[in-house]
Enzyme design. Structure first.
Site, PDB file in Angstrom:
ATOM      1  N   PRO A 184       0.822  -1.272  -0.113  1.00  0.00           N
ATOM      2  CA  PRO A 184      -0.024  -0.141  -0.007  1.00  0.00           C
ATOM      3  C   PRO A 184       0.910   1.223   0.060  1.00  0.00           C
ATOM      4  CG  PRO A 184      -0.256  -1.326   1.998  1.00  0.00           C
ATOM      5  CD  PRO A 184       0.772  -1.967   1.023  1.00  0.00           C
ATOM      6  N   GLY A 205       3.773   3.832   5.082  1.00  0.00           N
ATOM      7  CA  GLY A 205       5.077   3.325   5.787  1.00  0.00           C
ATOM      8  C   GLY A 205       5.513   2.180   5.669  1.00  0.00           C
ATOM      9  N   SER A 238       6.903   1.343   0.141  1.00  0.00           N
ATOM     10  CA  SER A 238       6.336   1.206  -1.240  1.00  0.00           C
ATOM     11  C   SER A 238       7.271   1.765  -2.366  1.00  0.00           C
ATOM     12  CB  SER A 238       4.958   1.521  -1.443  1.00  0.00           C
ATOM     13  OG  SER A 238       4.671   2.585  -2.242  1.00  0.00           O
ATOM     14  N   ALA A 288      10.271   2.875  -2.129  1.00  0.00           N
ATOM     15  CA  ALA A 288      11.771   2.140  -2.017  1.00  0.00           C
ATOM     16  C   ALA A 288      11.557   1.097  -2.928  1.00  0.00           C
ATOM     17  CB  ALA A 288      12.256   2.191  -0.820  1.00  0.00           C
ATOM     18  N   ASP A 345      14.855   3.602   4.408  1.00  0.00           N
ATOM     19  CA  ASP A 345      14.303   2.530   3.295  1.00  0.00           C
ATOM     20  C   ASP A 345      14.802   2.131   2.406  1.00  0.00           C
ATOM     21  OD1 ASP A 345      12.106   3.763   4.953  1.00  0.00           O
ATOM     22  OD2 ASP A 345      10.706   4.146   3.292  1.00  0.00           O
TER      23      ASP A 345
HETATM   24  O1  PMV Z   1       6.960   6.495   6.221  1.00  0.00           O
HETATM   25  P1  PMV Z   1       8.328   5.871   5.915  1.00  0.00           P
HETATM   26  O2  PMV Z   1       8.301   4.419   6.500  1.00  0.00           O
HETATM   27  O3  PMV Z   1       8.979   5.892   4.549  1.00  0.00           O
HETATM   28  O4  PMV Z   1       9.405   6.098   6.968  1.00  0.00           O
HETATM   29  C1  PMV Z   1       9.861   7.291   7.063  1.00  0.00           C
HETATM   30  C2  PMV Z   1      10.937   7.419   8.241  1.00  0.00           C
HETATM   31  C3  PMV Z   1      11.299   8.827   8.767  1.00  0.00           C
HETATM   32  O5  PMV Z   1      12.209   8.811   9.898  1.00  0.00           O
HETATM   33  C4  PMV Z   1       9.873   9.668   9.353  1.00  0.00           C
HETATM   34  C5  PMV Z   1      11.849   9.639   7.499  1.00  0.00           C
HETATM   35  C6  PMV Z   1      13.107   9.056   7.034  1.00  0.00           C
HETATM   36  O6  PMV Z   1      13.424   9.443   6.006  1.00  0.00           O
HETATM   37  O7  PMV Z   1      13.716   8.358   7.699  1.00  0.00           O
END
Ligand code: PMV
Length: 309
Positions: A98, A102, A105, A107, A149
């Site tokens: 999805p 978080g 997706s 990456a 990521d």
């Molecule tokens: O939302 P996600 O899973 O892509 O994670 C972002 C993680 C953060 O620490 C909020 C941002 C980052 O670039 O690490």
């Protein structure tokens, strides 16, 4: 035809503070994945990307310079020393991850593209090279990505990430996670920008919070390596408390966290940018179904139970 895949991921601990140089831990989630298939099917020179899930077709040569899929293709070709007019490639891309939740997706899609395209051109890239190519695209998605990521998705192993230091580490005992989707999309770019604004306003207080989170991450790494899942759970709970102080949680996330804990989870928190997306709970294997049911009953759109090894 060359086919490549990449998994999703969750951040176990350390989101947001990782942007400010503190450590974070992330693990791959293999139950969801992105797939790219490269074929020499284009009639004219160039590369076409077909994002099949959203019905979009992109001609890389004509795409804007900040279009993420095309940027990934251009950077991979440049890395391989091949120009657009030397190839006639059709890239079909699909993903079960999805978006804006978080689970990495963006990456994963970039990683699948880098892998499929480079292998199609006869180049076998190491995880570090895949990761740095994907990082360039992450900058478009996230503004100031920490790089976590692209690292966890490209290495497909649990990673302890701190700035330039990436350590792939061993899990002492498998960790069972329930990953519950609030169904509320949330753009990491926005929560990261809000945290930055707050940090600029009160740098000292935020630096302290980031230090505290960093300390929890370091302790968690030791707990994971020694197989102490119970300690990991309570460290995740404490991380959630600090994420609330950063103001990136939300009532939907809190409801899922509460439900998981009530059903016996050892610890639970939001994962990723926050304000939506997914909550994660560390569970005992025999209690996973109970937590899954409780999360569904509390309104989770989808629940993935995964074993991290
Ligand atoms: O939302 P996600 O899973 O892509 O994670 C972002 C993680 C953060 O620490 C909020 C941002 C980052 O670039 O690490």
């Amino acid at each position: 035809m060359t086919r490549a895949q990449a998994p999703g991921k969750v951040i176990l601990l350390g989101e947001h503070s990782v942007v400010y140089g503190r450590p974070a831990i992330a693990v791959p989630v293999t139950e969801v994945r992105a797939t790219a298939v490269a074929t020499d099917a284009r009639a004219s020179p160039g590369v076409t990307v077909r994002a099949e899930d959203i019905g979009r077709t992109i001609d890389v040569a004509a795409a804007p310079s900040d279009e993420p899929l095309s940027v990934t293709v251009r950077n991979t070709l440049a890395f391989a020393g091949v120009s657009l007019d030397e190839v006639r490639i059709d890239l079909a891309v699909r993903s079960t991850i999805p978006v804006a939740s978080g689970l990495g997706s963006g990456a994963a899609v970039s990683t699948a593209i880098v892998r499929a395209l480079s292998r199609h051109l006869g180049l076998f890239l190491e995880a570090a090279s895949v990761s740095s190519l994907v990082y360039e695209t992450e900058k478009i998605h996230h503004g100031t990505p920490s790089g976590i990521d692209n690292t966890v998705v490209a290495y497909e192993r649990p990673v302890y990430f701190c700035g330039r230091d990436v350590e792939i580490f061993e899990v002492g005992q498998p960790i069972w996670l329930a990953i519950a989707d609030t169904g509320v999309p949330s753009l990491t770019r926005e929560t990261v920008a809000d945290v930055r604004a707050a940090w600029e306003h009160d740098t000292e207080a935020y630096e302290e919070l980031f230090d505290e989170i960093g300390g929890l991450v370091t302790e968690s790494r030791a707990a994971i390596s020694s197989g102490d899942t119970r300690a990991l759970g309570s460290l995740m709970d404490r991380n959630q408390g600090l994420l609330c102080e950063l103001d990136v949680s939300s009532p939907d996330l809190e409801a899922l966290i509460e439900a998981a804990k009530h059903a016996g989870a050892l610890g639970a928190k939001l994962s990723g940018g926050g304000r939506g997306g997914n909550a994660i709970a560390v569970v005992e294997p025999q209690g996973a179904e109970r937590v899954r049911d409780a999360l569904r009953a509390a309104g989770a759109r989808n629940v993935i139970v995964t074993e991290v090894k």
